[in-house]
Design a protein around this motif. Structure first.
Motif, PDB file in Angstrom:
ATOM      1  N   UNK A  89       0.713  -1.028   0.101  1.00  0.00           N
ATOM      2  CA  UNK A  89      -0.015  -0.034   0.020  1.00  0.00           C
ATOM      3  C   UNK A  89       0.901   1.302  -0.111  1.00  0.00           C
ATOM      4  N   UNK A  90       0.213   2.315  -0.634  1.00  0.00           N
ATOM      5  CA  UNK A  90       0.847   3.455  -0.463  1.00  0.00           C
ATOM      6  C   UNK A  90       0.144   4.690   0.021  1.00  0.00           C
ATOM      7  N   UNK A  91       0.752   5.757   0.480  1.00  0.00           N
ATOM      8  CA  UNK A  91       0.118   6.729   0.890  1.00  0.00           C
ATOM      9  C   UNK A  91      -0.024   7.740  -0.322  1.00  0.00           C
ATOM     10  N   UNK A  92      -0.859   8.974  -0.081  1.00  0.00           N
ATOM     11  CA  UNK A  92      -1.087   9.837  -1.102  1.00  0.00           C
ATOM     12  C   UNK A  92       0.091  10.784  -1.513  1.00  0.00           C
ATOM     13  N   UNK A  93       1.006  10.733  -0.643  1.00  0.00           N
ATOM     14  CA  UNK A  93       2.168  11.756  -0.733  1.00  0.00           C
ATOM     15  C   UNK A  93       2.035  13.003   0.132  1.00  0.00           C
ATOM     16  N   UNK A  94       3.265  13.451   0.275  1.00  0.00           N
ATOM     17  CA  UNK A  94       3.402  14.723   1.161  1.00  0.00           C
ATOM     18  C   UNK A  94       4.669  15.493   0.536  1.00  0.00           C
ATOM     19  N   UNK A  95       4.357  16.823   0.277  1.00  0.00           N
ATOM     20  CA  UNK A  95       5.644  17.462  -0.573  1.00  0.00           C
ATOM     21  C   UNK A  95       6.348  17.987   0.390  1.00  0.00           C
ATOM     22  N   UNK A  96       7.745  17.674   0.125  1.00  0.00           N
ATOM     23  CA  UNK A  96       8.802  18.330   1.062  1.00  0.00           C
ATOM     24  C   UNK A  96       9.808  19.024   0.056  1.00  0.00           C
TER      25      UNK A  96
END
Length: 120
Positions: free
Chosen positions: A109-116
């Protein structure tokens, strides 16, 4: 169904720090490896750090000594402490978990992503 919810991304100056968090919820029997990947514009997604249930870690060479991955098995959570950030760390960071679901399937499973974003 399993959901991974990430938090903690943002904008930081070079040399600064951020802490990413990811919590898994849903039809979970157990979680195998948890970790973080990142994808910069125009580049492939790459492993940043991963952590087995027993505590074995795996880090990308580019983050060794600066990033630390940890997990809380009771909370089905994984964290990424990022110190001494560099502009080249700028990317979307994705949480990843290999989950044994309640119907005993092993699913990635993957998360939706968070920008850094790290400014120079």
């Amino acid at each position: 169904q399993v959901q991974l919810v990430e938090s903690g991304g943002g904008l930081v100056q070079a040399g600064g720090f951020l802490r990413l968090s990811c919590a898994a919820s849903g039809s979970i029997l157990s979680i195998n490896t948890m970790g973080w990947y990142r994808q910069a514009p125009g580049k492939q997604r790459e492993l940043v750090a991963s952590l087995s249930p027993g505590g074995s870690t795996n880090y990308a060479d580019s983050v060794k000594g600066r990033f630390t991955v940890s997990r809380d098995n009771a909370k089905n959570a994984v964290y990424l402490q990022m110190n001494s950030l560099k502009p080249e760390d700028t990317a979307v960071y994705y949480c990843n978990a290999v989950v044994k679901t309640r119907n005993r399937l092993l699913v990635n499973y993957w998360g939706q992503g968070t920008q850094v974003t790290v400014s120079s």
